[in-house]
Write a protein that holds these residues in place. Structure first.
Motif, mmCIF file in Angstrom:
data_model
loop_
_atom_site.group_PDB
_atom_site.id
_atom_site.type_symbol
_atom_site.label_atom_id
_atom_site.label_comp_id
_atom_site.label_asym_id
_atom_site.label_seq_id
_atom_site.Cartn_x
_atom_site.Cartn_y
_atom_site.Cartn_z
ATOM 1 N N MET A 119 77.195 18.359 21.912
ATOM 2 C CA MET A 119 76.627 19.557 22.535
ATOM 3 C C MET A 119 77.410 20.809 22.162
ATOM 4 O O MET A 119 76.830 21.892 22.058
ATOM 5 N N ASP A 120 78.718 20.696 21.950
ATOM 6 C CA ASP A 120 79.489 21.858 21.523
ATOM 7 C C ASP A 120 78.979 22.365 20.177
ATOM 8 O O ASP A 120 78.761 23.560 19.985
ATOM 9 N N TYR A 121 78.719 21.458 19.269
ATOM 10 C CA TYR A 121 78.190 21.790 17.939
ATOM 11 C C TYR A 121 76.782 22.373 18.073
ATOM 12 O O TYR A 121 76.459 23.423 17.501
ATOM 13 N N GLN A 122 75.926 21.711 18.849
ATOM 14 C CA GLN A 122 74.543 22.166 19.035
ATOM 15 C C GLN A 122 74.498 23.589 19.582
ATOM 16 O O GLN A 122 73.776 24.446 19.079
ATOM 17 N N ILE A 123 75.273 23.831 20.603
ATOM 18 C CA ILE A 123 75.247 25.147 21.251
ATOM 19 C C ILE A 123 75.853 26.212 20.340
ATOM 20 O O ILE A 123 75.358 27.340 20.289
ATOM 21 N N LEU A 124 76.890 25.875 19.605
ATOM 22 C CA LEU A 124 77.466 26.833 18.649
ATOM 23 C C LEU A 124 76.416 27.270 17.637
ATOM 24 O O LEU A 124 76.256 28.468 17.367
ATOM 25 N N VAL A 125 75.680 26.329 17.087
ATOM 26 C CA VAL A 125 74.629 26.637 16.105
ATOM 27 C C VAL A 125 73.558 27.524 16.740
ATOM 28 O O VAL A 125 73.118 28.517 16.149
ATOM 29 N N GLU A 126 73.148 27.193 17.955
ATOM 30 C CA GLU A 126 72.121 27.982 18.631
ATOM 31 C C GLU A 126 72.618 29.394 18.927
ATOM 32 O O GLU A 126 71.903 30.371 18.687
ATOM 33 N N ALA A 127 73.833 29.531 19.431
ATOM 34 C CA ALA A 127 74.378 30.849 19.762
ATOM 35 C C ALA A 127 74.512 31.713 18.508
ATOM 36 O O ALA A 127 74.162 32.901 18.518
ATOM 37 N N ASP A 128 74.996 31.131 17.431
ATOM 38 C CA ASP A 128 75.144 31.870 16.174
ATOM 39 C C ASP A 128 73.771 32.310 15.658
ATOM 40 O O ASP A 128 73.604 33.443 15.200
ATOM 41 N N PHE A 129 72.784 31.438 15.768
ATOM 42 C CA PHE A 129 71.449 31.799 15.314
ATOM 43 C C PHE A 129 70.859 32.925 16.168
ATOM 44 O O PHE A 129 70.213 33.835 15.630
ATOM 45 N N LEU A 130 71.056 32.870 17.470
ATOM 46 C CA LEU A 130 70.535 33.935 18.337
ATOM 47 C C LEU A 130 71.053 35.299 17.899
ATOM 48 O O LEU A 130 70.314 36.282 17.885
ATOM 49 N N VAL A 131 72.300 35.363 17.518
ATOM 50 C CA VAL A 131 72.884 36.628 17.058
ATOM 51 C C VAL A 131 72.397 36.964 15.644
ATOM 52 O O VAL A 131 72.005 38.095 15.370
ATOM 53 N N ASN A 132 72.392 35.975 14.761
ATOM 54 C CA ASN A 132 71.972 36.222 13.378
ATOM 55 C C ASN A 132 70.502 36.624 13.281
ATOM 56 O O ASN A 132 70.133 37.409 12.407
ATOM 57 N N ALA A 133 69.669 36.093 14.162
ATOM 58 C CA ALA A 133 68.241 36.456 14.136
ATOM 59 C C ALA A 133 68.075 37.958 14.291
ATOM 60 O O ALA A 133 67.239 38.572 13.626
ATOM 61 N N ASP A 134 68.882 38.547 15.140
ATOM 62 C CA ASP A 134 68.839 40.002 15.333
ATOM 63 C C ASP A 134 69.534 40.726 14.186
ATOM 64 O O ASP A 134 68.953 41.613 13.565
ATOM 65 N N GLU A 135 70.764 40.336 13.903
ATOM 66 C CA GLU A 135 71.545 41.048 12.887
ATOM 67 C C GLU A 135 70.903 40.982 11.507
ATOM 68 O O GLU A 135 70.991 41.938 10.732
ATOM 69 N N ASP A 136 70.245 39.863 11.204
ATOM 70 C CA ASP A 136 69.610 39.698 9.894
ATOM 71 C C ASP A 136 68.122 40.063 9.917
ATOM 72 O O ASP A 136 67.432 39.903 8.911
ATOM 73 N N ARG A 137 67.648 40.508 11.081
ATOM 74 C CA ARG A 137 66.256 40.919 11.253
ATOM 75 C C ARG A 137 65.276 39.865 10.728
ATOM 76 O O ARG A 137 64.392 40.148 9.906
ATOM 77 N N LEU A 138 65.455 38.632 11.196
ATOM 78 C CA LEU A 138 64.621 37.530 10.740
ATOM 79 C C LEU A 138 63.182 37.693 11.227
ATOM 80 O O LEU A 138 62.935 38.223 12.310
ATOM 81 N N SER A 139 62.252 37.178 10.442
ATOM 82 C CA SER A 139 60.835 37.240 10.798
ATOM 83 C C SER A 139 60.537 36.264 11.935
ATOM 84 O O SER A 139 61.272 35.290 12.149
ATOM 85 N N SER A 140 59.444 36.507 12.627
ATOM 86 C CA SER A 140 59.011 35.599 13.691
ATOM 87 C C SER A 140 58.782 34.199 13.149
ATOM 88 O O SER A 140 59.092 33.213 13.819
#
Length: 167
Positions: A119-140
């Motif tokens: 779960m530590d790994y899973q949540i780290l990946v999810e948290a990083d993606f939540l930030v990267n989705a904004d910073e990298d302006r990912l498409s829907s």
């Protein structure tokens, strides 16, 4: 393995490490915030929560060396160069070896989305993606695809849908 060390000390050391690179500092602070919140809402035990929070702070420390050494911030270089930097910081702060080993493992794999082993790994990946989705302006479409393939936690999915998919 819970150490009761202060995550604030790790944050301070990483702010010192990145110096005037405010973009990198803000990135890890946002990932830390999401990781802390998701971990708490998913009821991680104290030990795993501490590993998650410390790793969220340190997850991208390899980027500085990667840019110097390879002139690249590519994920595989971050995964390669991050663990030794993290180890040095955590050793200076007196973290135990088994704690440091898990943090180094997570840093060495945080851009690898196969064989997520905790779960530590899973949540780290999810948290990083939540930030990267904004910073990298990912498409829907890219966000929806990542959600379907990678996200597993109830909290991470809810935040992703609320922030990016308006569900």
């Amino acid at each position: 393995m819970y150490t009761n060390n202060k995550v604030g000390n790790v944050i301070y050391k990483v702010i010192e490490y990145f110096g005037d690179d405010v973009r990198r500092i803000n990135h890890f602070l946002k990932v830390y915030g999401y990781a802390k919140m998701i971990g708490e809402r998913e009821n991680l035990d104290d030990s795993m929560q501490e590993i998650l929070e410390v790793t969220a702070v340190l997850h991208d420390v390899g980027i500085k060396v990667a840019e110097q050494k390879y002139n690249s911030s590519a994920g595989h270089y971050q995964q390669l160069e991050g663990p030794p930097v993290a180890k040095k910081i955590l050793d200076e702060l007196g973290y135990p070896d088994d704690f440091v080993e898990r943090v180094m493992y997570l840093i060495a794999h945080h851009h690898t989305y196969t064989n997520i082993d905790g779960m530590d790994y899973q949540i780290l990946v999810e948290a990083d993606f939540l930030v990267n989705a904004d910073e990298d302006r990912l498409s829907s479409d890219a966000i929806e695809n990542f959600k379907e393939k990678i996200f597993k936690t109830t909290t991470g999915i809810a935040v992703l849908e609320n922030n990016y998919l308006n569900l």
